[in-house]
Design a protein around this motif. Sequence first.
Motif, PDB file in Angstrom:
ATOM      1  N   ILE A  43      69.235 -38.069 -11.738  1.00 35.43           N
ATOM      2  CA  ILE A  43      70.521 -37.375 -11.547  1.00 35.43           C
ATOM      3  C   ILE A  43      70.485 -36.030 -12.260  1.00 35.43           C
ATOM      4  O   ILE A  43      70.878 -34.993 -11.703  1.00 35.43           O
ATOM      5  N   ILE A 101      77.377 -41.230 -15.983  1.00 35.50           N
ATOM      6  CA  ILE A 101      77.706 -39.804 -16.017  1.00 35.50           C
ATOM      7  C   ILE A 101      77.370 -39.215 -17.386  1.00 35.50           C
ATOM      8  O   ILE A 101      76.754 -38.146 -17.496  1.00 35.50           O
ATOM      9  N   ALA A 161      70.657 -32.379 -10.452  1.00 34.02           N
ATOM     10  CA  ALA A 161      71.770 -31.497 -10.825  1.00 34.02           C
ATOM     11  C   ALA A 161      71.260 -30.173 -11.375  1.00 34.02           C
ATOM     12  O   ALA A 161      71.813 -29.102 -11.074  1.00 34.02           O
ATOM     13  N   ILE A 175      72.695 -36.717  -5.729  1.00 32.01           N
ATOM     14  CA  ILE A 175      73.373 -37.044  -6.985  1.00 32.01           C
ATOM     15  C   ILE A 175      74.421 -38.122  -6.742  1.00 32.01           C
ATOM     16  O   ILE A 175      74.535 -39.096  -7.501  1.00 32.01           O
ATOM     17  N   ILE A 182      77.788 -33.049 -11.918  1.00 36.61           N
ATOM     18  CA  ILE A 182      77.719 -34.474 -12.265  1.00 36.61           C
ATOM     19  C   ILE A 182      79.109 -35.031 -12.528  1.00 36.61           C
ATOM     20  O   ILE A 182      79.469 -36.112 -12.054  1.00 36.61           O
TER      21      ILE A 182
END
Length: 431
Positions: free
Chosen positions: A100, A326, A104, A285, A127
């Motif tokens: 991720i 996250i 990103a 993502i 994100i």
Amino acid sequence: MQTKISKNTAMAVVIANMIGTGVFTSLGFQLEYLQNTWSILILWGLGGVMALCGAFSYAELGTSMQQSGGECHFLSKMYNRYIGYLSGWVSLTVGFAAPIALAAMAAGVYLQQFTTVNSRVIACLLIGMIGLVHLFDLKKSSRFQLVTTAFKLVLITVFIIIGLWEDTSINALDWSAHWTAEIVLPSFAVSFVYVSYAYSGWNAAAYIVDEIKEVRKNLPRALIGGVLVVSSLYVLLQVVFLKQAPISALRGTLEVGELVAYRVFGSNGGRLMSAGIALMLISSISAMVWVGPRVTRAMAKDFAVWSVFEKNNKKGVPLRAVVLQIAMAVLMVVTGSFEAILTYSAFVLQLFMSLTVFSVFLLRRSQERTVYQSPMYPVPQLLFLGMSLWVLGYLCYEQGMQVLIGIALLIVGSLTYIINEYLEQKRNQNG
């Protein structure tokens, strides 16, 4: 009653997980050692075969053990809790958070040319905003994933059609018979490692089995259909890249997709295509932010040390697990540690996928007939394991230090497993 997603949404999760930065950045490295077009296409074709063999295997396991969590659940059932825990530990800590962060950051770099905002800030904002979409409602997650994946497929298809249509006087295409000498070179094996990374994500739908309608029918369709779509696009993209630029321009270039976009569409069109590539990464993502927390939830259900992340909201979304995912991804972007972590974890991630595919043999021995049966059994499983050993062998030989750090990650995971066993023992004694 929990909301369920359709086959198309499950397939979108697979496609979005697979199509990331790898396909746009690998060719320049491959051309350092391989020049023949057939060699390149065979390389990417083999990656598709490996992913398809894995998809057959995971479809059989997922339809037989209908619970979300992927390798964590499969390995716990087919081997033991400890191996399943370690697999979940790797996925929970780095398996999703690092990719991720990587996607990103790549999107941030592409978008930075349109703003004065720092690329890391853009990455963190992406994100956070995508995480918000997945925090509350599975229907919203499903719609967002379908829309962003559809955008990705349309953009890539347009790129391929125009790239194949436009003629260039100078290109890197070489259709000679020289490929027979190239595919036996050590560099061919090295290049395959990077191709296998570009295909990673083919198993995504197996992590959300609980959320798929008519899972016995739709899980195999989502896994296999997603792999076939992505494999076709990957091979065609390599032809476009080779057709639209000479080897001298492509060789050693990291951002091959951006380079070819500028050559095909010109300066302004190239900038727009670069923005398009950044927006395509939003789909990747999104898919990983969706899938990763389901592994955390599976860990929380089975292991006391992670139980705080088990709770779902009223819509069945693992709220705390999404927030954790996250936060970990943002932390990796801020610290810049994700690339190293991704390299260190590659060995153990491949190892657990191999153990999972091997467990199909154990599943067949444990019952007379599975719900979905892998076609041509045991050929796909043997092919996958053979190519996986190829990748693992290269990593051990060429990246020994990274492998050792990956093993260290497993040692830390083992320590947390010991803590988990202690907590569970205390809980059983008290209640």
